[in-house]
Design a protein around this motif. Structure first.
Motif, mmCIF file in Angstrom:
data_model
loop_
_atom_site.group_PDB
_atom_site.id
_atom_site.type_symbol
_atom_site.label_atom_id
_atom_site.label_comp_id
_atom_site.label_asym_id
_atom_site.label_seq_id
_atom_site.Cartn_x
_atom_site.Cartn_y
_atom_site.Cartn_z
ATOM 1 N N LEU A 81 -32.960 10.961 -21.563
ATOM 2 C CA LEU A 81 -32.695 9.982 -20.507
ATOM 3 C C LEU A 81 -31.283 10.144 -19.952
ATOM 4 O O LEU A 81 -31.073 10.088 -18.733
ATOM 5 N N ALA A 82 -30.301 10.359 -20.842
ATOM 6 C CA ALA A 82 -28.920 10.538 -20.388
ATOM 7 C C ALA A 82 -28.782 11.813 -19.550
ATOM 8 O O ALA A 82 -28.110 11.817 -18.512
ATOM 9 N N THR A 83 -29.442 12.885 -19.978
ATOM 10 C CA THR A 83 -29.361 14.156 -19.259
ATOM 11 C C THR A 83 -30.002 14.049 -17.879
ATOM 12 O O THR A 83 -29.447 14.538 -16.878
ATOM 13 N N ILE A 84 -31.168 13.421 -17.820
ATOM 14 C CA ILE A 84 -31.841 13.244 -16.529
ATOM 15 C C ILE A 84 -30.969 12.413 -15.596
ATOM 16 O O ILE A 84 -30.831 12.728 -14.408
ATOM 17 N N GLY A 85 -30.365 11.345 -16.128
ATOM 18 C CA GLY A 85 -29.514 10.492 -15.307
ATOM 19 C C GLY A 85 -28.341 11.254 -14.726
ATOM 20 O O GLY A 85 -28.014 11.120 -13.535
ATOM 21 N N LEU A 86 -27.689 12.083 -15.531
ATOM 22 C CA LEU A 86 -26.559 12.875 -15.050
ATOM 23 C C LEU A 86 -26.992 13.889 -14.000
ATOM 24 O O LEU A 86 -26.301 14.110 -12.998
ATOM 25 N N GLN A 87 -28.147 14.517 -14.236
ATOM 26 C CA GLN A 87 -28.633 15.505 -13.269
ATOM 27 C C GLN A 87 -29.020 14.844 -11.951
ATOM 28 O O GLN A 87 -28.766 15.386 -10.863
#
Length: 238
Positions: free
Chosen positions: A218-224
């Motif tokens: 979830l954190a990675t998707i949000g940053l991307q």
């Protein structure tokens, strides 16, 4: 209760009727309640129409209104052609799982139910991926063919990804393996997602299917998604 009043009831009884001329907001609310009970399921507009005493075109119209109000979104079934995509069933999610819980008036009850939490985890990943897909200009799908299915497919032209959202490492990999056989472009790009997963790239896991913990994904998707939005707003500069 505050969320239900400010978001759900305001949209159903004020915003959508004023914007689109809906004359029976009670049935719109009833539709939203039925949709909340079908989170992550394959949508049947015909069955919804029968349950609500409406025509199927009216139900389809109401669904579009709820999508335009940023309450729900529908994912098509991935297939080899656009014609096949349009024929297959769509999967329903909420933009925010809290809206779904508010529509059902269950308070924090779902947080104490393992089955409900499984649905909310999948919805969280779907909502994050939907935001990324919109910012990056790609499409998000689910996949079901016969008895095989995979929760979420991000159809990036160069880096397609598939995710199966689970509660534990013991979750079956049957759907992901079937997807790789049927659509080889996803081979080596499939991941099992669960809260306690130890991160592993597909090529580094004995199964050939990667692992990623839910919070990290979830954190990675949000940053991307943030990066893609910035790129769009600046024309790719900086």
């Amino acid at each position: 209760q505050v969320l239900r009043t400010d978001a759900v009831e305001r949209a159903v009884y004020k915003d959508i009727p004023q914007a689109f001329g809906v004359h029976e907001p009670v049935k719109l609310e009833r539709l939203l309640y039925l949709l909340a009970g079908q989170l992550g399921g394959i949508l049947s507009a015909g069955k919804l129409a029968a349950d609500l005493g409406l025509t199927q075109p009216t139900v389809d119209q109401y669904l579009r209104y709820l999508e335009q109000a940023y309450i729900v979104f529908l994912l098509p079934n991935y297939a080899g052609s656009e014609e096949a995509v349009q024929r297959r069933g769509r999967k329903l999610f909420f933009l925010d799982g809290a809206l779904r819980n508010a529509a059902l008036q269950r308070g924090v009850g779902p947080l104490r139910d393992d089955g409900e939490m499984g649905l909310l985890r999948e919805n969280a990943v779907a909502a994050h991926l939907q935001a990324l897909a919109q910012q990056s200009g790609v499409r998000l799908y689910h996949w079901r063919e016969g008895r095989d299915e995979v929760d979420l497919l991000l159809d990036h032209p160069e880096h397609p990804l598939a995710f199966e959202v689970a509660s534990s490492a013991s979750h079956s990999l049957k759907g992901l393996r079937a997807l790789q056989r049927r659509h080889p472009r996803f081979a080596g790009r499939c991941y099992l997602v669960h809260p306690g997963a130890i991160p592993a790239a597909p090529e580094r896991h004995p199964s050939g299917i990667g692992r990623i913990p839910l919070a990290l994904l979830l954190a990675t998707i949000g940053l991307q998604a943030e990066r893609e939005q910035k790129s769009r707003l600046t024309g790719g500069r900086g």
